[in-house]
Motif scaffolding. Structure first.
Motif, PDB file in Angstrom:
ATOM      1  N   ARG A 150     -26.231 -66.176  16.289  1.00 24.17           N
ATOM      2  CA  ARG A 150     -27.581 -65.292  16.105  1.00 24.17           C
ATOM      3  C   ARG A 150     -28.428 -66.040  15.698  1.00 24.17           C
ATOM      4  NH1 ARG A 150     -29.271 -61.886  18.949  1.00 24.17           N
ATOM      5  NH2 ARG A 150     -31.783 -63.596  18.552  1.00 24.17           N
ATOM      6  N   LEU A 151     -29.433 -66.453  16.043  1.00 21.25           N
ATOM      7  CA  LEU A 151     -30.735 -66.884  14.544  1.00 21.25           C
ATOM      8  C   LEU A 151     -31.878 -66.359  14.561  1.00 21.25           C
ATOM      9  CD1 LEU A 151     -30.234 -70.936  15.627  1.00 21.25           C
ATOM     10  CD2 LEU A 151     -30.068 -69.846  13.193  1.00 21.25           C
ATOM     11  N   VAL A 152     -32.620 -65.893  13.491  1.00 19.24           N
ATOM     12  CA  VAL A 152     -33.439 -65.247  13.637  1.00 19.24           C
ATOM     13  C   VAL A 152     -35.127 -66.035  12.479  1.00 19.24           C
ATOM     14  CG1 VAL A 152     -32.319 -63.208  13.911  1.00 19.24           C
ATOM     15  CG2 VAL A 152     -33.009 -63.784  11.213  1.00 19.24           C
ATOM     16  N   PRO A 153     -36.264 -65.222  12.974  1.00 17.24           N
ATOM     17  CA  PRO A 153     -36.791 -66.017  11.748  1.00 17.24           C
ATOM     18  C   PRO A 153     -36.606 -65.797  10.195  1.00 17.24           C
ATOM     19  CG  PRO A 153     -37.472 -65.128  13.388  1.00 17.24           C
ATOM     20  CD  PRO A 153     -36.535 -64.923  13.893  1.00 17.24           C
ATOM     21  N   ILE A 154     -37.156 -66.137  10.170  1.00 18.00           N
ATOM     22  CA  ILE A 154     -36.715 -66.464   7.489  1.00 18.00           C
ATOM     23  C   ILE A 154     -37.769 -65.221   6.816  1.00 18.00           C
ATOM     24  CG2 ILE A 154     -36.759 -67.411   5.698  1.00 18.00           C
ATOM     25  CD1 ILE A 154     -36.804 -70.138   7.268  1.00 18.00           C
ATOM     26  N   GLY A 155     -36.729 -64.717   6.461  1.00 14.27           N
ATOM     27  CA  GLY A 155     -37.760 -63.341   6.137  1.00 14.27           C
ATOM     28  C   GLY A 155     -37.950 -61.834   7.083  1.00 14.27           C
ATOM     29  N   ASP A 156     -37.664 -62.159   7.586  1.00 13.83           N
ATOM     30  CA  ASP A 156     -38.007 -61.131   8.794  1.00 13.83           C
ATOM     31  C   ASP A 156     -36.938 -60.103   8.836  1.00 13.83           C
ATOM     32  OD1 ASP A 156     -38.206 -59.220  11.113  1.00 13.83           O
ATOM     33  OD2 ASP A 156     -39.408 -61.131  12.500  1.00 13.83           O
ATOM     34  N   HIS A 157     -36.477 -59.145   8.545  1.00 13.81           N
ATOM     35  CA  HIS A 157     -35.697 -57.672   7.743  1.00 13.81           C
ATOM     36  C   HIS A 157     -35.695 -57.493   9.543  1.00 13.81           C
ATOM     37  CE1 HIS A 157     -39.438 -55.705   6.822  1.00 13.81           C
ATOM     38  NE2 HIS A 157     -38.315 -54.589   7.526  1.00 13.81           N
ATOM     39  N   ALA A 158     -36.299 -56.992  10.288  1.00 14.93           N
ATOM     40  CA  ALA A 158     -35.797 -55.570  11.675  1.00 14.93           C
ATOM     41  C   ALA A 158     -35.914 -57.198  12.561  1.00 14.93           C
ATOM     42  CB  ALA A 158     -37.864 -55.911  11.780  1.00 14.93           C
ATOM     43  N   ALA A 159     -35.772 -58.006  12.342  1.00 14.29           N
ATOM     44  CA  ALA A 159     -35.507 -58.862  13.261  1.00 14.29           C
ATOM     45  C   ALA A 159     -33.655 -59.251  12.906  1.00 14.29           C
ATOM     46  CB  ALA A 159     -35.963 -60.478  13.639  1.00 14.29           C
ATOM     47  N   LEU A 160     -33.602 -59.517  12.039  1.00 12.53           N
ATOM     48  CA  LEU A 160     -32.323 -58.912  11.465  1.00 12.53           C
ATOM     49  C   LEU A 160     -31.343 -58.218  11.853  1.00 12.53           C
ATOM     50  CD1 LEU A 160     -30.126 -61.407   9.731  1.00 12.53           C
ATOM     51  CD2 LEU A 160     -31.253 -60.345   7.393  1.00 12.53           C
ATOM     52  N   ALA A 161     -32.062 -56.640  11.495  1.00 18.09           N
ATOM     53  CA  ALA A 161     -31.140 -55.692  11.526  1.00 18.09           C
ATOM     54  C   ALA A 161     -30.806 -55.783  12.866  1.00 18.09           C
ATOM     55  CB  ALA A 161     -32.024 -54.369  11.049  1.00 18.09           C
ATOM     56  N   GLU A 162     -32.476 -56.048  13.803  1.00 15.84           N
ATOM     57  CA  GLU A 162     -31.840 -56.262  15.721  1.00 15.84           C
ATOM     58  C   GLU A 162     -30.779 -57.113  16.424  1.00 15.84           C
ATOM     59  OE1 GLU A 162     -34.302 -56.562  19.722  1.00 15.84           O
ATOM     60  OE2 GLU A 162     -35.817 -57.141  17.712  1.00 15.84           O
ATOM     61  N   ALA A 163     -30.514 -57.808  15.356  1.00 20.03           N
ATOM     62  CA  ALA A 163     -29.691 -58.501  15.992  1.00 20.03           C
ATOM     63  C   ALA A 163     -27.991 -58.296  15.071  1.00 20.03           C
ATOM     64  CB  ALA A 163     -30.008 -60.153  15.500  1.00 20.03           C
ATOM     65  N   ILE A 164     -28.369 -57.976  14.590  1.00 11.84           N
ATOM     66  CA  ILE A 164     -27.288 -57.417  13.741  1.00 11.84           C
ATOM     67  C   ILE A 164     -26.468 -56.317  14.508  1.00 11.84           C
ATOM     68  CG2 ILE A 164     -25.801 -56.066  11.999  1.00 11.84           C
ATOM     69  CD1 ILE A 164     -27.715 -58.281   9.829  1.00 11.84           C
ATOM     70  N   GLY A 165     -27.519 -55.264  14.905  1.00 19.80           N
ATOM     71  CA  GLY A 165     -26.928 -54.085  15.633  1.00 19.80           C
ATOM     72  C   GLY A 165     -26.982 -54.777  17.016  1.00 19.80           C
ATOM     73  N   GLN A 166     -27.289 -55.676  17.352  1.00 17.90           N
ATOM     74  CA  GLN A 166     -27.288 -56.069  18.822  1.00 17.90           C
ATOM     75  C   GLN A 166     -25.268 -56.663  18.989  1.00 17.90           C
ATOM     76  OE1 GLN A 166     -28.124 -59.810  20.048  1.00 17.90           O
ATOM     77  NE2 GLN A 166     -28.631 -58.815  21.886  1.00 17.90           N
ATOM     78  N   LEU A 167     -25.353 -57.192  18.728  1.00 18.32           N
ATOM     79  CA  LEU A 167     -23.639 -57.630  18.023  1.00 18.32           C
ATOM     80  C   LEU A 167     -22.864 -56.388  18.164  1.00 18.32           C
ATOM     81  CD1 LEU A 167     -23.793 -60.716  16.827  1.00 18.32           C
ATOM     82  CD2 LEU A 167     -24.193 -60.637  18.829  1.00 18.32           C
ATOM     83  N   LEU A 168     -23.040 -55.049  17.139  1.00 17.91           N
ATOM     84  CA  LEU A 168     -22.505 -54.744  16.999  1.00 17.91           C
ATOM     85  C   LEU A 168     -22.531 -53.287  17.979  1.00 17.91           C
ATOM     86  CD1 LEU A 168     -23.366 -52.843  13.363  1.00 17.91           C
ATOM     87  CD2 LEU A 168     -21.707 -54.280  14.199  1.00 17.91           C
ATOM     88  N   ALA A 169     -23.234 -53.407  18.636  1.00 13.46           N
ATOM     89  CA  ALA A 169     -22.855 -52.427  19.519  1.00 13.46           C
ATOM     90  C   ALA A 169     -22.229 -53.813  21.296  1.00 13.46           C
ATOM     91  CB  ALA A 169     -24.498 -51.901  20.466  1.00 13.46           C
ATOM     92  N   ASP A 170     -22.186 -54.864  21.776  1.00 15.91           N
ATOM     93  CA  ASP A 170     -21.498 -55.351  22.423  1.00 15.91           C
ATOM     94  C   ASP A 170     -20.465 -56.330  22.294  1.00 15.91           C
ATOM     95  OD1 ASP A 170     -21.443 -56.860  24.128  1.00 15.91           O
ATOM     96  OD2 ASP A 170     -23.558 -57.104  24.743  1.00 15.91           O
ATOM     97  N   PRO A 171     -19.527 -55.930  21.521  1.00 15.06           N
ATOM     98  CA  PRO A 171     -18.430 -56.348  20.730  1.00 15.06           C
ATOM     99  C   PRO A 171     -17.928 -57.613  22.138  1.00 15.06           C
ATOM    100  CG  PRO A 171     -18.317 -53.531  21.092  1.00 15.06           C
ATOM    101  CD  PRO A 171     -19.321 -54.232  21.672  1.00 15.06           C
ATOM    102  N   ALA A 172     -18.098 -57.507  22.983  1.00 19.82           N
ATOM    103  CA  ALA A 172     -17.775 -58.558  24.110  1.00 19.82           C
ATOM    104  C   ALA A 172     -18.689 -59.467  23.763  1.00 19.82           C
ATOM    105  CB  ALA A 172     -17.823 -58.101  25.456  1.00 19.82           C
ATOM    106  N   MET A 173     -20.015 -59.011  23.194  1.00 20.12           N
ATOM    107  CA  MET A 173     -20.715 -60.699  23.186  1.00 20.12           C
ATOM    108  C   MET A 173     -20.538 -61.271  21.619  1.00 20.12           C
ATOM    109  SD  MET A 173     -25.081 -60.419  22.074  1.00 20.12           S
ATOM    110  CE  MET A 173     -26.257 -60.437  24.352  1.00 20.12           C
ATOM    111  N   ALA A 174     -19.852 -61.001  21.082  1.00 20.84           N
ATOM    112  CA  ALA A 174     -20.023 -60.671  19.456  1.00 20.84           C
ATOM    113  C   ALA A 174     -18.807 -61.401  19.397  1.00 20.84           C
ATOM    114  CB  ALA A 174     -19.430 -59.778  18.681  1.00 20.84           C
ATOM    115  N   ASP A 175     -17.863 -61.194  20.577  1.00 25.22           N
ATOM    116  CA  ASP A 175     -16.187 -61.874  20.548  1.00 25.22           C
ATOM    117  C   ASP A 175     -16.524 -63.465  21.250  1.00 25.22           C
ATOM    118  OD1 ASP A 175     -14.593 -59.905  19.096  1.00 25.22           O
ATOM    119  OD2 ASP A 175     -14.259 -59.144  21.489  1.00 25.22           O
TER     120      ASP A 175
END
Length: 349
Positions: free
Chosen positions: A287-312
């Motif tokens: 996952r790539l997110v905009p530089i310096g955007d902590h909200a987008a970074l948190a959203e991308a991390i949270g998405q993968l934590l909530a979807d282990p199949a996508m993370a794998d």
């Protein structure tokens, strides 16, 4: 092939780590390698453990009148076919240590947009991303004298996990790098503060920003959710112990750490800095997110934590790309061709 690698870099860093990997891999592959380094006991010990006894020199500032002469004597004794200078300081000293007719080719290895005046004596330049190759050519360097030479990382899959200082049930994230504003770990801390309380962060690295980052973690109420680990050599073990790797850099010419995450079969979330943007495809290998955007970074991390199949799925695709392009074997083959070309250019001159 007889090759001398000259490195005058810092104690820690991406280029410095790759220098060690390449020198030792070429030694194992049967090349006759001379490693010349700025005095640093840890690097010297790691090279010696791999069978390469380095020459340690001062590589000081403008008043260092000794290093160039000592380097020249070493090169004359070793008689390399190619001398590879890593970054500006090494390039300057290698140029000062070389005379017309010495017989060896000169190559420069660049991992960023360095001042090209330091590399005027080089027959070829090696750059670790296509973007950097394009930038070098845009500065007036002949395009037919620069080659894309991707980094490689060790194969870290299957490493036993390290013990992280987190409570049972914690969800560990990992970030690694120098604690410097370019790495923008402050944005990562702000992202972690937006995630559920069970999400913890292990931050492996050291640098001038440590005090400010520790203070920010306190201000954000992160408390025991962030562990500052200092510099670590057990990268595979740290990755094995972590749910994913996060790379929040503002400036990242390549991002060796991304390759290590791919190698260890871990999903990677990174900002769209030059290097990650070149080696990753958003939604396919990470996952790539905009530089310096902590909200987008948190959203991308949270998405993968909530979807282990996508993370794998992302982790598996990242590892497949690593095996194809950034493992040791293809990189060594590319470097062998590069060194042969550099030597041939000098012989034809």
């Amino acid at each position: 092939m007889r090759v001398a690698h000259v490195m005058a870099g810092a104690v820690q860093g991406g280029a410095e780590g790759f220098f060690e990997r390449l020198v030792l891999a070429q030694h194992r592959a049967g090349l006759d390698v001379l490693a010349v380094i700025r005095r640093e006991p840890g690097r010297a010990a790691r090279l010696e453990a791999g069978g390469v006894a380095p020459l340690q020199l001062g590589f000081g500032g403008p008043l260092d009148w000794l290093t160039a002469g000592r380097l020249r004597r070493a090169l004359l004794g070793f008689r390399p076919q190619v001398v590879v200078a890593w970054m500006n300081r090494a390039a300057g000293f290698a140029r000062a240590a070389t005379r017309p007719g010495d017989g060896w080719a000169m190559a420069g290895r660049l991992g960023g947009a360095y001042a090209l005046r330091h590399y005027g004596a080089c027959d070829l330049l090696a750059a670790n991303t296509q973007g950097l190759c394009d930038w070098i050519a845009s500065q007036g360097w002949p395009a037919d004298r620069v080659r894309l030479m991707p980094n490689f990382a060790a194969d870290l899959a299957g490493a036993p996990p390290a013990t992280l200082p987190f409570p049972p049930g914690a969800v560990p994230l990992l970030a690694m790098g120098r604690l410097h504003p370019n790495k923008d770990f402050a944005t990562l801390l702000r992202a972690v503060a937006r995630l559920p309380a069970e999400v913890h962060l292990a931050l492996a690295g050291e640098g001038p920003e440590r005090g400010a980052l520790e203070a920010l973690a306190g201000e954000l109420g992160l408390g025991g959710r962030v562990a500052f680990l200092g510099w670590r050599q057990d990268v595979g073990a740290l990755l094995a112990a972590s749910r994913m790797l996060v790379v929040p850099s503002r400036i990242e010419p390549l991002g060796n750490v991304v390759l290590e995450g791919f190698s260890a079969n871990r999903p990677v979330v990174a900002t769209a800095a030059d290097g990650p943007r070149e080696v990753m495809r958003d939604g396919e290998t990470g996952r790539l997110v905009p530089i310096g955007d902590h909200a987008a970074l948190a959203e991308a991390i949270g998405q993968l934590l909530a979807d282990p199949a996508m993370a794998d799925r992302l982790a598996a695709a990242g590892r497949a790309g690593f095996i194809a392009r950034h493992a040791e074997a293809p990189a060594l083959a590319a470097w062998a061709a590069f060194l042969d070309e550099a030597a041939a250019r000098r012989e034809a001159a």
